[in-house]
Design an enzyme around this catalytic site. Structure first.
Site, PDB file in Angstrom:
ATOM      1  N   VAL A   1       0.831  -1.206   0.000  1.00 60.29           N
ATOM      2  CA  VAL A   1       0.000   0.000   0.000  1.00 60.29           C
ATOM      3  C   VAL A   1       0.869   1.261   0.000  1.00 60.29           C
ATOM      4  CG1 VAL A   1      -1.685   1.318   1.339  1.00 60.29           C
ATOM      5  CG2 VAL A   1      -1.993  -1.137   1.036  1.00 60.29           C
TER       6      VAL A   1
ATOM      7  N   ASP B   1      10.578   4.136   5.764  1.00 57.09           N
ATOM      8  CA  ASP B   1      10.457   2.770   6.274  1.00 57.09           C
ATOM      9  C   ASP B   1      11.558   2.562   7.298  1.00 57.09           C
ATOM     10  OD1 ASP B   1       8.901   0.064   4.907  1.00 57.09           O
ATOM     11  OD2 ASP B   1      10.388  -0.211   6.494  1.00 57.09           O
TER      12      ASP B   1
ATOM     13  N   THR C   1      -5.599  -0.716   6.937  1.00 59.34           N
ATOM     14  CA  THR C   1      -6.928  -1.211   7.316  1.00 59.34           C
ATOM     15  C   THR C   1      -6.964  -1.398   8.822  1.00 59.34           C
ATOM     16  OG1 THR C   1      -7.070  -2.338   5.207  1.00 59.34           O
ATOM     17  CG2 THR C   1      -8.592  -3.069   6.924  1.00 59.34           C
TER      18      THR C   1
ATOM     19  N   PHE D   1      -8.126   0.722  -1.355  1.00 61.54           N
ATOM     20  CA  PHE D   1      -8.865  -0.425  -1.906  1.00 61.54           C
ATOM     21  C   PHE D   1      -8.090  -1.154  -2.998  1.00 61.54           C
ATOM     22  CE2 PHE D   1     -11.938   2.650  -0.269  1.00 61.54           C
ATOM     23  CZ  PHE D   1     -12.683   1.852   0.583  1.00 61.54           C
TER      24      PHE D   1
ATOM     25  N   ASN E   1     -14.544  -5.197   2.021  1.00 64.16           N
ATOM     26  CA  ASN E   1     -13.758  -6.423   1.838  1.00 64.16           C
ATOM     27  C   ASN E   1     -14.544  -7.659   2.272  1.00 64.16           C
ATOM     28  OD1 ASN E   1     -11.554  -5.416   0.600  1.00 64.16           O
ATOM     29  ND2 ASN E   1     -10.111  -5.803   2.248  1.00 64.16           N
TER      30      ASN E   1
ATOM     31  N   LEU F   1     -17.243 -13.208  -8.931  1.00 61.21           N
ATOM     32  CA  LEU F   1     -18.137 -14.365  -8.947  1.00 61.21           C
ATOM     33  C   LEU F   1     -17.446 -15.532  -9.644  1.00 61.21           C
ATOM     34  CD1 LEU F   1     -21.759 -13.054  -9.717  1.00 61.21           C
ATOM     35  CD2 LEU F   1     -20.871 -13.937  -7.562  1.00 61.21           C
TER      36      LEU F   1
ATOM     37  N   ALA G   1     -15.853 -18.966  -9.201  1.00 59.85           N
ATOM     38  CA  ALA G   1     -15.672 -20.058  -8.246  1.00 59.85           C
ATOM     39  C   ALA G   1     -14.207 -20.499  -8.271  1.00 59.85           C
ATOM     40  CB  ALA G   1     -16.585 -21.212  -8.621  1.00 59.85           C
TER      41      ALA G   1
ATOM     42  N   GLY H   1      -7.588 -16.244  -0.785  1.00 62.23           N
ATOM     43  CA  GLY H   1      -6.481 -16.179   0.179  1.00 62.23           C
ATOM     44  C   GLY H   1      -5.906 -14.783   0.177  1.00 62.23           C
TER      45      GLY H   1
ATOM     46  N   CYS I   1      -5.344  -9.955   2.708  1.00 64.62           N
ATOM     47  CA  CYS I   1      -6.450  -9.061   3.078  1.00 64.62           C
ATOM     48  C   CYS I   1      -7.730  -9.775   3.496  1.00 64.62           C
ATOM     49  CB  CYS I   1      -6.755  -8.116   1.929  1.00 64.62           C
ATOM     50  SG  CYS I   1      -5.477  -6.885   1.698  1.00 64.62           S
TER      51      CYS I   1
HETATM   52  C1  UDX Z   1      -8.421  -7.357  -1.846  1.00 65.83           C
HETATM   53  C2  UDX Z   1      -9.470  -6.321  -2.309  1.00 65.83           C
HETATM   54  O1  UDX Z   1      -9.922  -6.642  -3.620  1.00 65.83           O
HETATM   55  C3  UDX Z   1      -8.880  -4.920  -2.256  1.00 65.83           C
HETATM   56  O2  UDX Z   1      -9.873  -3.979  -2.573  1.00 65.83           O
HETATM   57  C4  UDX Z   1      -8.338  -4.644  -0.852  1.00 65.83           C
HETATM   58  O3  UDX Z   1      -7.727  -3.391  -0.802  1.00 65.83           O
HETATM   59  C5  UDX Z   1      -7.356  -5.727  -0.439  1.00 65.83           C
HETATM   60  O4  UDX Z   1      -7.971  -7.018  -0.558  1.00 65.83           O
HETATM   61  P1  UDX Z   1      -6.285  -8.558  -2.923  1.00 65.83           P
HETATM   62  O5  UDX Z   1      -6.207  -9.364  -1.662  1.00 65.83           O
HETATM   63  O6  UDX Z   1      -5.053  -7.931  -3.461  1.00 65.83           O
HETATM   64  O7  UDX Z   1      -7.349  -7.356  -2.784  1.00 65.83           O
HETATM   65  O8  UDX Z   1      -6.830  -9.555  -4.063  1.00 65.83           O
HETATM   66  P2  UDX Z   1      -8.200  -9.833  -4.831  1.00 65.83           P
HETATM   67  O9  UDX Z   1      -7.993  -9.609  -6.266  1.00 65.83           O
HETATM   68  O10 UDX Z   1      -9.333  -9.145  -4.209  1.00 65.83           O
HETATM   69  O11 UDX Z   1      -8.339 -11.433  -4.596  1.00 65.83           O
HETATM   70  C6  UDX Z   1      -8.450 -11.990  -3.303  1.00 65.83           C
HETATM   71  C7  UDX Z   1      -8.582 -13.500  -3.366  1.00 65.83           C
HETATM   72  O12 UDX Z   1      -9.869 -13.888  -3.854  1.00 65.83           O
HETATM   73  C8  UDX Z   1      -7.562 -14.206  -4.267  1.00 65.83           C
HETATM   74  O13 UDX Z   1      -7.119 -15.393  -3.637  1.00 65.83           O
HETATM   75  C9  UDX Z   1      -8.357 -14.507  -5.508  1.00 65.83           C
HETATM   76  O14 UDX Z   1      -7.834 -15.588  -6.248  1.00 65.83           O
HETATM   77  C10 UDX Z   1      -9.717 -14.829  -4.921  1.00 65.83           C
HETATM   78  N1  UDX Z   1     -10.840 -14.624  -5.851  1.00 65.83           N
HETATM   79  C11 UDX Z   1     -11.103 -13.379  -6.356  1.00 65.83           C
HETATM   80  C12 UDX Z   1     -11.678 -15.702  -6.175  1.00 65.83           C
HETATM   81  O15 UDX Z   1     -11.466 -16.828  -5.719  1.00 65.83           O
HETATM   82  N2  UDX Z   1     -12.753 -15.468  -7.009  1.00 65.83           N
HETATM   83  C13 UDX Z   1     -13.031 -14.247  -7.525  1.00 65.83           C
HETATM   84  O16 UDX Z   1     -14.024 -14.114  -8.255  1.00 65.83           O
HETATM   85  C14 UDX Z   1     -12.186 -13.163  -7.190  1.00 65.83           C
END
Ligand code: UDX
Length: 429
Positions: free
Chosen positions: A11, A30, A121, A152, A208, A250, A252, A257, A260
């Site tokens: 971030v 840092d 966060t 975000f 989130n 959406l 599957a 993971g 966040c």
């Molecule tokens: C997320 C939020 O999207 C972001 O707004 C916030 O600031 C931090 O957390 P991030 O963790 O970087 O971001 O990844 P993201 O793209 O949201 O994916 C999160 C997880 O969900 C991943 O493991 C991804 O593979 C999984 N995912 C995402 C799914 O399994 N299905 C989906 O449709 C979308």
């Protein structure tokens, strides 16, 4: 404007760099001196598409500098952003010690009016605590304002998300910092929502958790699809065309993971509990997510039966595409489960292999994705890297001892894979 960002993680570093890119004068702080030296020397502590070039460009233009001194950072700017980690504790609550430490350091260095903006966060009401801490530790007794400005960005798309945000959320207690915040964000051409600090902090956890809920929802639907012969992608497409629902998030999968969603969910459940509300809905989101991994693993066991000494190729180690981040990666968890049962793994990830080496031992790391399958009894796709769609499937099928492919990300068309001669097992189809 002159801006300071404390913390150069995903971030902090991306925010600082993008602020510099739109013309602000930015100091990134840092306390990790090795990281500061690396950045000063043009190195990159993380992989994030487009970031490397942007850092170099803004350093060369003199708009972006790095230091290990909070004092220097505080002296040089009027607006100081806090972007330090807020890691989970064992009980799911948030460890706010880095935030508190930084608030004290800022307070000690303040000699004139400052706006202190929290980007990390944090649980609702943290802004009040930061305010109290600064008041307590600021010897100079200067005026200051605290604001909340949650981030975000998604890893892997961080630069793009930051440069083109859907909205900017700013929480304030008084009107005094509003003008400065508006000026900072004016170049980003996004709607700015000015609200109170508690609401701003809540927006982040609520958003989130909702996105995680969306993923668990479609994963639950995938179970129903498997039981009925329906196709979860078709269902998602049909649902997603309703503008009130939307198609994104959406897909599957074998579960979400990263650093966040799992953390924010636990934190939000804990915060709610402390406020006297049992957020059972979110506990169910966690349960479905854990179960999704178990179901995928079972699918492998049911097909291959005994895993001991079975050779399995795994494509993808990062928690998702476009990142080298393996924190709480479903792919790594799956590898570890397979290893526990005695499977012998050949693995590949376009960016995350170096980081994986620290946690995933006794596996063969393969540089070319098309060579992973060689001599394997089956192959697994665990991360949705888009380049996996360009796999040489003919070669993969020929080099696998048995043409079995488990796809935890639904990258391929079921019928096409079967026509190619694969025993193809995906999610909800
Ligand atoms: C997320 C939020 O999207 C972001 O707004 C916030 O600031 C931090 O957390 P991030 O963790 O970087 O971001 O990844 P993201 O793209 O949201 O994916 C999160 C997880 O969900 C991943 O493991 C991804 O593979 C999984 N995912 C995402 C799914 O399994 N299905 C989906 O449709 C979308």
């Amino acid at each position: 404007m002159k801006l300071t960002i404390i913390g150069t993680g995903y971030v902090g570093l991306v925010t600082g760099t993008c602020f510099a890119e739109v013309g602000h004068q930015v100091v990134c702080v840092d306390r990790d001196e090795a990281k500061v030296k690396l950045l000063q020397a043009g190195g990159m502590p993380i992989y994030e598409p487009g970031l490397d070039e942007l850092v170099k460009k803004n350093v060369a233009a003199g708009r972006l500098t790095f230091t290990a001194s909070t004092k220097e950072g505080v002296e040089k700017s009027d607006v100081i952003f806090i972007a330090v980690p807020t890691p989970p504790q064992e009980d799911g609550s948030v460890d706010l010690s880095f935030i508190e430490g930084v608030a004290r350091d800022i307070a000690a260095a303040m000699t004139s009016y400052k706006i202190i903006v929290d980007k990390s966060t944090v649980p609702v009401k943290t802004g009040d605590k930061v305010s109290e801490t600064i008041k307590r530790y600021c010897k100079a007794k200067v005026e200051f304002d605290v604001a909340s400005n949650p981030e975000f960005l998604r890893e892997g798309f961080a630069v793009d998300d930051l440069m083109h945000p859907d909205r900017i959320v700013v929480g304030v207690k008084t009107q005094r910092p509003v003008q400065a915040m508006k000026e900072i964000y004016a170049p980003f051409n996004a709607p700015i929502i000015i609200t109170d600090i508690n609401s701003a902090e809540l927006i982040k956890h609520a958003a989130n958790s909702f996105l995680a809920l969306k993923i668990s929802y479609i994963n639950a639907i995938s179970v129903i699809c498997e039981a009925t012969g329906a196709n979860v992608q078709e269902v998602a497409n049909g649902m997603g065309m309703d503008a009130r629902i939307g198609r994104r998030f959406l897909d599957a999968s074998l579960g979400f993971g990263g650093s966040c969603f799992p953390k924010d969910l636990s934190a939000f459940i804990k915060i709610s509990e402390q406020l006297g509300y049992d957020f059972g809905l979110l506990k169910e989101v966690q349960r479905i997510n854990a179960e999704q991994m178990t179901r995928f693993f079972k699918k492998i066991v049911e097909t291959l039966w005994v895993l001991k000494d079975k050779r399995i190729g795994v494509l993808g180690l990062a928690f998702k595409q476009n990142t080298d981040d393996i924190r709480l990666s479903p792919a790594i968890e799956l590898c570890q489960r397979l290893q526990k049962e005695g499977a012998v793994l050949r693995v590949h990830d376009p960016k995350a292999m170096e980081k994986a080496k620290a946690v995933l031992k006794n596996v063969t790391y393969v540089e070319d994705m098309n060579e992973v399958a060689e001599g394997c009894d089956a192959m697994v796709i665990a991360t949705e890297w888009p380049q996996f769609k360009n796999l040489d499937l003919e070669r993969v099928r020929k080099t696998l001892t048995h043409p079995i492919l488990f796809d935890g990300r639904n990258l391929f068309d079921v019928r096409e894979m079967e026509e190619l001669g694969f025993i193809y097992k995906s999610i909800g189809r």
